[in-house]
Design a protein around this motif. Structure first.
Motif, PDB file in Angstrom:
ATOM      1  N   ALA A 246      -2.964  12.816  -9.054  1.00 34.33           N
ATOM      2  CA  ALA A 246      -3.011  12.032  -7.821  1.00 34.33           C
ATOM      3  C   ALA A 246      -2.791  10.549  -8.061  1.00 34.33           C
ATOM      4  CB  ALA A 246      -4.353  12.253  -7.124  1.00 34.33           C
ATOM      5  N   GLY A 247      -3.351  10.001  -9.143  1.00 34.23           N
ATOM      6  CA  GLY A 247      -3.194   8.582  -9.412  1.00 34.23           C
ATOM      7  C   GLY A 247      -1.743   8.192  -9.596  1.00 34.23           C
ATOM      8  N   THR A 248      -0.981   9.040 -10.287  1.00 34.91           N
ATOM      9  CA  THR A 248       0.439   8.772 -10.496  1.00 34.91           C
ATOM     10  C   THR A 248       1.217   8.876  -9.191  1.00 34.91           C
ATOM     11  OG1 THR A 248       0.146   9.822 -12.656  1.00 34.91           O
ATOM     12  CG2 THR A 248       2.392   9.347 -11.983  1.00 34.91           C
ATOM     13  N   THR A 249       0.837   9.834  -8.357  1.00 35.58           N
ATOM     14  CA  THR A 249       1.580  10.076  -7.120  1.00 35.58           C
ATOM     15  C   THR A 249       1.553   8.880  -6.185  1.00 35.58           C
ATOM     16  OG1 THR A 249       1.097  12.453  -7.291  1.00 35.58           O
ATOM     17  CG2 THR A 249       1.789  11.630  -5.133  1.00 35.58           C
ATOM     18  N   GLY A 250       0.426   8.207  -6.094  1.00 35.95           N
ATOM     19  CA  GLY A 250       0.313   7.114  -5.144  1.00 35.95           C
ATOM     20  C   GLY A 250       0.672   5.749  -5.669  1.00 35.95           C
TER      21      GLY A 250
ATOM     22  N   LEU B  60       0.827  -1.194   0.000  1.00 32.81           N
ATOM     23  CA  LEU B  60       0.000   0.000   0.000  1.00 32.81           C
ATOM     24  C   LEU B  60       0.865   1.248   0.000  1.00 32.81           C
ATOM     25  CD1 LEU B  60      -0.463   1.482   3.157  1.00 32.81           C
ATOM     26  CD2 LEU B  60      -1.000  -0.913   3.519  1.00 32.81           C
ATOM     27  N   SER B  61       0.246   2.323  -0.363  1.00 29.77           N
ATOM     28  CA  SER B  61       0.914   3.620  -0.382  1.00 29.77           C
ATOM     29  C   SER B  61      -0.108   4.682  -0.011  1.00 29.77           C
ATOM     30  CB  SER B  61       1.486   3.897  -1.777  1.00 29.77           C
ATOM     31  OG  SER B  61       1.927   5.235  -1.895  1.00 29.77           O
ATOM     32  N   THR B  62       0.137   5.369   1.095  1.00 36.92           N
ATOM     33  CA  THR B  62      -0.670   6.542   1.400  1.00 36.92           C
ATOM     34  C   THR B  62       0.068   7.753   0.835  1.00 36.92           C
ATOM     35  OG1 THR B  62       0.401   6.698   3.558  1.00 36.92           O
ATOM     36  CG2 THR B  62      -1.712   5.564   3.469  1.00 36.92           C
ATOM     37  N   TYR B  63      -0.651   8.736   0.360  1.00 37.65           N
ATOM     38  CA  TYR B  63       0.028   9.851  -0.302  1.00 37.65           C
ATOM     39  C   TYR B  63      -0.693  11.160  -0.020  1.00 37.65           C
ATOM     40  CZ  TYR B  63      -3.678  10.649  -3.674  1.00 37.65           C
ATOM     41  OH  TYR B  63      -4.888  10.986  -4.230  1.00 37.65           O
ATOM     42  N   ILE B  64       0.052  12.237  -0.183  1.00 39.84           N
ATOM     43  CA  ILE B  64      -0.531  13.579  -0.272  1.00 39.84           C
ATOM     44  C   ILE B  64       0.293  14.324  -1.310  1.00 39.84           C
ATOM     45  CG2 ILE B  64       0.897  14.615   1.563  1.00 39.84           C
ATOM     46  CD1 ILE B  64      -1.743  16.158   2.377  1.00 39.84           C
ATOM     47  N   GLU B  65      -0.340  15.159  -2.073  1.00 45.13           N
ATOM     48  CA  GLU B  65       0.392  15.949  -3.059  1.00 45.13           C
ATOM     49  C   GLU B  65      -0.081  17.387  -3.029  1.00 45.13           C
ATOM     50  OE1 GLU B  65      -0.199  16.319  -7.001  1.00 45.13           O
ATOM     51  OE2 GLU B  65      -2.143  15.350  -7.171  1.00 45.13           O
TER      52      GLU B  65
ATOM     53  N   HIS C 189      -3.507   3.964  -1.888  1.00 42.67           N
ATOM     54  CA  HIS C 189      -3.531   2.953  -2.933  1.00 42.67           C
ATOM     55  C   HIS C 189      -3.145   1.610  -2.330  1.00 42.67           C
ATOM     56  CE1 HIS C 189      -3.094   5.707  -6.677  1.00 42.67           C
ATOM     57  NE2 HIS C 189      -3.410   6.473  -5.634  1.00 42.67           N
ATOM     58  N   VAL C 190      -3.833   0.551  -2.732  1.00 43.82           N
ATOM     59  CA  VAL C 190      -3.465  -0.811  -2.327  1.00 43.82           C
ATOM     60  C   VAL C 190      -3.371  -1.661  -3.585  1.00 43.82           C
ATOM     61  CG1 VAL C 190      -4.027  -2.828  -0.933  1.00 43.82           C
ATOM     62  CG2 VAL C 190      -4.645  -0.551  -0.105  1.00 43.82           C
TER      63      VAL C 190
ATOM     64  N   ASN D 274       5.912  -1.857  -3.202  1.00 46.86           N
ATOM     65  CA  ASN D 274       5.710  -2.470  -1.890  1.00 46.86           C
ATOM     66  C   ASN D 274       5.064  -3.845  -2.023  1.00 46.86           C
ATOM     67  OD1 ASN D 274       6.876  -0.456  -0.349  1.00 46.86           O
ATOM     68  ND2 ASN D 274       4.963   0.626   0.035  1.00 46.86           N
ATOM     69  N   ALA D 275       4.147  -3.987  -2.976  1.00 47.18           N
ATOM     70  CA  ALA D 275       3.507  -5.289  -3.206  1.00 47.18           C
ATOM     71  C   ALA D 275       4.501  -6.299  -3.763  1.00 47.18           C
ATOM     72  CB  ALA D 275       2.321  -5.134  -4.157  1.00 47.18           C
ATOM     73  N   VAL D 276       5.337  -5.862  -4.693  1.00 49.92           N
ATOM     74  CA  VAL D 276       6.329  -6.756  -5.284  1.00 49.92           C
ATOM     75  C   VAL D 276       7.321  -7.229  -4.220  1.00 49.92           C
ATOM     76  CG1 VAL D 276       8.251  -6.893  -6.929  1.00 49.92           C
ATOM     77  CG2 VAL D 276       6.104  -5.772  -7.602  1.00 49.92           C
ATOM     78  N   VAL D 277       7.818  -6.290  -3.403  1.00 54.40           N
ATOM     79  CA  VAL D 277       8.762  -6.655  -2.346  1.00 54.40           C
ATOM     80  C   VAL D 277       8.104  -7.590  -1.339  1.00 54.40           C
ATOM     81  CG1 VAL D 277      10.152  -5.751  -0.435  1.00 54.40           C
ATOM     82  CG2 VAL D 277      10.145  -4.566  -2.637  1.00 54.40           C
ATOM     83  N   ASN D 278       6.838  -7.339  -1.029  1.00 50.23           N
ATOM     84  CA  ASN D 278       6.111  -8.214  -0.113  1.00 50.23           C
ATOM     85  C   ASN D 278       6.022  -9.637  -0.671  1.00 50.23           C
ATOM     86  OD1 ASN D 278       2.925  -9.138   0.685  1.00 50.23           O
ATOM     87  ND2 ASN D 278       4.239  -8.483   2.371  1.00 50.23           N
ATOM     88  N   ALA D 279       5.800  -9.751  -1.971  1.00 44.53           N
ATOM     89  CA  ALA D 279       5.727 -11.077  -2.595  1.00 44.53           C
ATOM     90  C   ALA D 279       7.068 -11.793  -2.565  1.00 44.53           C
ATOM     91  CB  ALA D 279       5.228 -10.945  -4.033  1.00 44.53           C
ATOM     92  N   LEU D 280       8.165 -11.033  -2.616  1.00 46.43           N
ATOM     93  CA  LEU D 280       9.505 -11.612  -2.667  1.00 46.43           C
ATOM     94  C   LEU D 280      10.083 -11.905  -1.284  1.00 46.43           C
ATOM     95  CD1 LEU D 280      11.010  -9.373  -5.501  1.00 46.43           C
ATOM     96  CD2 LEU D 280      10.253 -11.752  -5.697  1.00 46.43           C
ATOM     97  N   GLN D 281       9.277 -11.727  -0.233  1.00 46.23           N
ATOM     98  CA  GLN D 281       9.761 -11.950   1.128  1.00 46.23           C
ATOM     99  C   GLN D 281      10.370 -13.339   1.349  1.00 46.23           C
ATOM    100  OE1 GLN D 281       7.868  -9.777   4.753  1.00 46.23           O
ATOM    101  NE2 GLN D 281       6.182 -10.401   3.416  1.00 46.23           N
ATOM    102  N   PRO D 282       9.834 -14.415   0.764  1.00 45.22           N
ATOM    103  CA  PRO D 282      10.427 -15.740   0.990  1.00 45.22           C
ATOM    104  C   PRO D 282      11.904 -15.824   0.604  1.00 45.22           C
ATOM    105  CG  PRO D 282       8.254 -15.968   0.014  1.00 45.22           C
ATOM    106  CD  PRO D 282       8.582 -14.513  -0.014  1.00 45.22           C
TER     107      PRO D 282
END
Length: 631
Positions: free
Chosen positions: A585-589, A313-318, A482-483, A596-604
């Motif tokens: 906004a869509g690009t920012t987040g 996920l990514s929280t954002y403000i712009e 964004h998630v 973060n999702a890719v890294v989470n998947a590669l945790q093993p």
């Protein structure tokens, strides 16, 4: 590499190719925060260089009238006024001798807001040859001439207490402007990527330093987000790294450090003042859309098939642009038509619809009666233009001002017709009515009467016409969460985005469907940067290697899943519309959520970071490297 000792010098006046340095924040307070920290998280990031890749490349058509010595330039751009001013000065003519018209634009993303050499060249050629002259870029030319985006490296550190409460942020960035400065480049590559590094978090102290260097690449300048996606990516990756280091759920660490609604207006350590926002509600909304609680089950299903599954996920403000004046012209015709002219111009965002809605609502008439014209210096002699996610609330404010003036003048004329006092009239549904009676006159009847000064109060100019103007006093701060959920094929490194959800706060939305479309487009560009796009130059020759779509990968329809979208809107307090800009906004987040999702998947495999773009090759490579090390 350009800033390293011994690198080839582009300009002797810039030793080691460093053109300037910028610092943001309080260094002393930040160092004090790090000195007392129980935990310090660190990450090194690359923001890959991108081409704008608009559907329609740049083009220009020029005409010259020898009798009047007058020029007309048709060109796709984001502001006709800047081009008129610059090109008139360049050619040694008065601005009144040059008309600039901006027809429909097939995408821009910041790139077409700048002046390019071909535009005045066709003006010169049209006069010299005595005939219209057209120039149009092909895609190969666009890759080596159009302003590009991003291209920076960052080291970021986060200081925390024993409970994971953020104490301070420290960052060091090297950015490139290419070989020369483009229009807004100095700001975009320095303040643009550093002033929002704190994101949506209550950070007492921060300090960022940016080194800006010359390289032998194309200009770097504003590209959709213009620094904010770079900042959001840095802080959101850093927070995930910190959560891993502390053994905390990334969601929990964010909740502990969000700026709270009761803290608004909130002044951050870089001086930005956030007027409104509920960041935890954004998080909750996005998690619900993606069914976060069911992720563990879905992950096991992927494992059973031999795939890796991750969620991020990514929280954002712009910060949107503000401060540039905008103007409008509204003319009510007796035949039931209303003409609205503004200086801003869309590049696919649907502004004509939004402006028409705003005028129709304000004047109480049918939407079909509104005609909106834009992007022509003859129709509107002064204005700002589009850019920085400011168009709707800036030009919208000018339209509201024009509507108010139309209503005021119409009220005076209606009072004159009905032989009543101004104060006795009310205006609703396009009708001026004497309060408590059925005596009324329509807006269009008033326009008919206004054709002749005989029907008007003494001294009033004929016509039901008004000029509107508005200058947004401050930027707006769109925000959201964004998630992203991905599945990775261990054997090939291929990444598939299975779910994507976003919860945004855009204040007042004039047209939710248009806003959602803007978010979808922005996410596509963020996903493109995260997984596919990379503008690569050869180290030895300096030649662009990825000079066409044969080598530069773009997102396709199959790259994205259905995007779940919701809003958690808190009206903005710094403009008359209550709107927050939505275009970038869509690009920012997006980048932070995807990586973060890719890294989470590669945790093993114990992989804690992978740089953008996370292509199948790069993912396959890190998986195999880790597997070989383990063996």
């Amino acid at each position: 590499k350009a800033a390293a000792a011994g690198s080839a010098q582009i300009f002797e006046e810039a030793p080691n190719n460093v053109t300037f340095d910028v610092t943001v924040g309080d260094q002393e307070a930040t160092e004090a925060a790090f000195a007392k920290a129980e935990h310090i998280a660190e990450i090194n990031l690359i923001n890959n260089r991108l081409v704008a890749a608009s559907i329609e490349p740049r083009g220009a058509v020029a005409l010259h009238d020898p009798k009047k010595d007058h020029y007309t330039l048709y060109t796709g751009c984001q502001t006709v006024y800047r081009h008129q001013t610059m090109f008139a000065e360049l050619m040694g003519i008065e601005q009144s001798q040059l008309r600039v018209v901006n027809p429909d634009v097939g995408g821009s993303f910041g790139m077409k807001s700048f002046a390019y050499s071909e535009q005045p060249m066709v003006l010169y050629a049209a006069k010299k040859l005595g005939r219209p002259v057209k120039w149009y870029s092909d895609r190969s030319e666009a890759f080596i001439s159009d302003v590009q985006g991003r291209d920076l490296v960052t080291k970021a550190e986060l200081a925390m207490d024993k409970d994971g409460k953020f104490l301070g942020l420290r960052a060091s960035t090297t950015s490139t402007v290419g070989a020369y400065f483009s229009a807004f480049a100095p700001m975009i590559v320095s303040y643009g990527n550093s002033r929002l590094l704190c994101g949506v978090y209550d950070l007492p102290a921060m300090f960022a330093e940016v080194q800006v260097v010359f390289t032998n690449k194309v200009f770097t300048d504003a590209y959709r987000g213009a620094g904010r996606p770079e900042a959001s990516y840095a802080i959101e990756r850093l927070v995930d790294v910190a959560a891993k280091q502390l053994g905390l759920d990334p969601i929990e660490l964010r909740r502990r450090n969000f700026i709270q609604p009761e803290q608004m207006p909130y002044t951050g350590p870089t001086g930005f003042v956030f007027d409104t926002g509920n960041f935890e509600a954004n998080l909750d909304g996005a998690l619900e859309l993606v069914n976060y609680d069911g992720f563990a089950k879905r992950q096991k299903e992927s494992e059973a098939k031999g795939y890796l599954r991750g969620i991020g996920l990514s929280t954002y403000i712009e910060s949107t642009a503000g401060g540039t004046p905008e103007n409008s012209l509204i003319r009510v015709e007796p035949d039931g038509n209303i003409h609205v002219v503004v200086g801003a111009h869309p590049a696919g965002q649907g502004h004509k619809t939004a402006f028409g809605q705003l005028a129709a609502e304000g004047l109480g008439v049918a939407f079909d009666s509104i005609t909106v014209s834009l992007g022509d210096t003859d129709l509107m002699p002064v204005g700002g233009g589009s850019g920085g996610s400011r168009t709707v609330f800036a030009s919208g404010g000018a339209i509201l001002d024009g509507v108010a003036k139309i209503e005021e003048k119409g009220r005076q004329i209606a009072a004159h017709i009905l032989e009543a006092a101004d104060s006795d009239l009310e205006f609703a549904g396009g009708q001026f009515t004497i309060k408590g009676t059925d005596r009324s006159v329509s807006l269009f009847d008033v326009a008919e009467a206004a054709k002749s000064s005989d029907n008007l109060p003494d001294g009033m100019e004929p016509g039901l016409v008004a000029d509107g103007a508005y200058t947004p006093p401050l930027p707006t701060f769109p925000n959201g969460c964004h998630v992203c959920e991905v599945e990775i094929d261990r054997d090939t490194g291929q990444i598939e985005i299975l779910r994507y959800a976003v919860s945004d706060d855009f204040g007042r939305m004039l047209n939710p469907m248009i806003v959602e479309g803007q978010v979808h487009g922005g996410i596509a560009q963020g996903v493109g940067q995260a997984l596919l796009e990379d503008c690569i130059y050869d180290d030895d020759t300096g030649q662009l290697v990825t000079g066409s779509f044969m080598d530069y990968a773009m997102p396709r329809a199959t790259t994205l899943p259905f995007i779940d979208f919701t809003t958690n809107n808190v009206p903005c307090t710094t403009n008359t519309l209550g709107a927050k800009g939505a275009g970038e906004a869509g690009t920012t987040g997006a980048c932070g959520a995807v990586i973060n999702a890719v890294v989470n998947a590669l945790q093993p495999y114990g992989i804690s970071h992978i740089d953008m773009p996370a292509t199948p090759e790069s993912v396959w490579r890190v998986i195999n490297q880790k597997a070989m090390q383990a063996a």
